[in-house]
Design an enzyme around this catalytic site. Sequence first.
Site, PDB file in Angstrom:
ATOM      1  N   SER A   1       6.716  28.097   9.158  1.00  0.00           N
ATOM      2  CA  SER A   1       6.112  27.281   9.849  1.00  0.00           C
ATOM      3  C   SER A   1       7.000  26.057   9.326  1.00  0.00           C
ATOM      4  O   SER A   1       7.358  25.969   8.048  1.00  0.00           O
ATOM      5  CB  SER A   1       4.811  27.414   9.101  1.00  0.00           C
ATOM      6  OG  SER A   1       3.405  26.363   8.983  1.00  0.00           O
TER       7      SER A   1
ATOM      8  N   TYR B   1      -2.358  28.171   2.396  1.00  0.00           N
ATOM      9  CA  TYR B   1      -1.041  28.644   3.023  1.00  0.00           C
ATOM     10  C   TYR B   1       0.197  27.931   3.304  1.00  0.00           C
ATOM     11  O   TYR B   1       1.114  28.849   3.645  1.00  0.00           O
ATOM     12  CB  TYR B   1      -1.725  27.456   4.372  1.00  0.00           C
ATOM     13  CG  TYR B   1      -1.411  28.257   6.355  1.00  0.00           C
ATOM     14  CD1 TYR B   1      -1.579  29.005   6.466  1.00  0.00           C
ATOM     15  CD2 TYR B   1      -0.250  27.082   6.821  1.00  0.00           C
ATOM     16  CE1 TYR B   1      -0.395  29.212   7.737  1.00  0.00           C
ATOM     17  CE2 TYR B   1       0.376  27.463   7.359  1.00  0.00           C
ATOM     18  CZ  TYR B   1       0.252  28.921   8.439  1.00  0.00           C
ATOM     19  OH  TYR B   1       1.153  28.484   9.374  1.00  0.00           O
TER      20      TYR B   1
END
Length: 263
Positions: A154, A167
Amino acid sequence: MAGTTGFVESLFGLAGRRALVTGSSQGIGHALARGLAKSGAAVVLNGRDPKRLEEARAALQAELPEAEIRALPFDVTRHDEVRAAIDDFEASVGPIDILVNNAGMQHRTALEDFPADRFEALLQTNIASVFHVGQAVARHMIRRGRGKIVNICSVQTALARPGIAPYTATKGAVGNLTKGMATDWARHGLQCNAIAPGYFDTPLNAALVADPDFSAWLEKRTPAGRWGLVDELVGACVFLSSDASSFVNGHTLYVDGAISVSL
């Protein structure tokens, strides 16, 4: 032109190869599976819900009737279940030449209030799954002396923003696990790399896409000036799955509209 087409096919074509994409019932995983199938690969979809997975498989098969599309349901967070499913598939169907570790989850809460059980779920889904599936598939790839592993990271592999610290930690870990995979397995003929998407219009980001203030901020913050579209990740995945990336190893390829390189 025919010679040029043949040269491109020899570099990027995936005919005769089989790709397993985890978390591919929807979103980025489904888009990557579709793109790999269009590039000639036989595709194996994965998810935890057999019914939902079969619906996704049937829809993709209807869209691409000439492609080989299979479904392999298992829970990526359960080591023994993963190992059994992969070993059985390799024995009964055939080799997995390409693995895309895409399964993931998100939970947004201020760090000081972040629930411990959600933190543990993020660790299992976003990091442990990459280990479980990566190891199970790599054991077979190592015996064959070849294989491609593509982990989905990501933009949060490099950057942080409020409300998603755990996250961010998991995606940073996936980036480093990718380096570790390459370091251990390159000598066995495997190429292990990662794709780091920026902000894409996916079910995981549905709340953000629906927030006009966030979308306005994102469009100003991203040099490309917009959300990414999931099909824009396919080229990177095909490249890292093909012979064109035969000496690319341990690399994280950012596909993010330049958000990670700008202030």
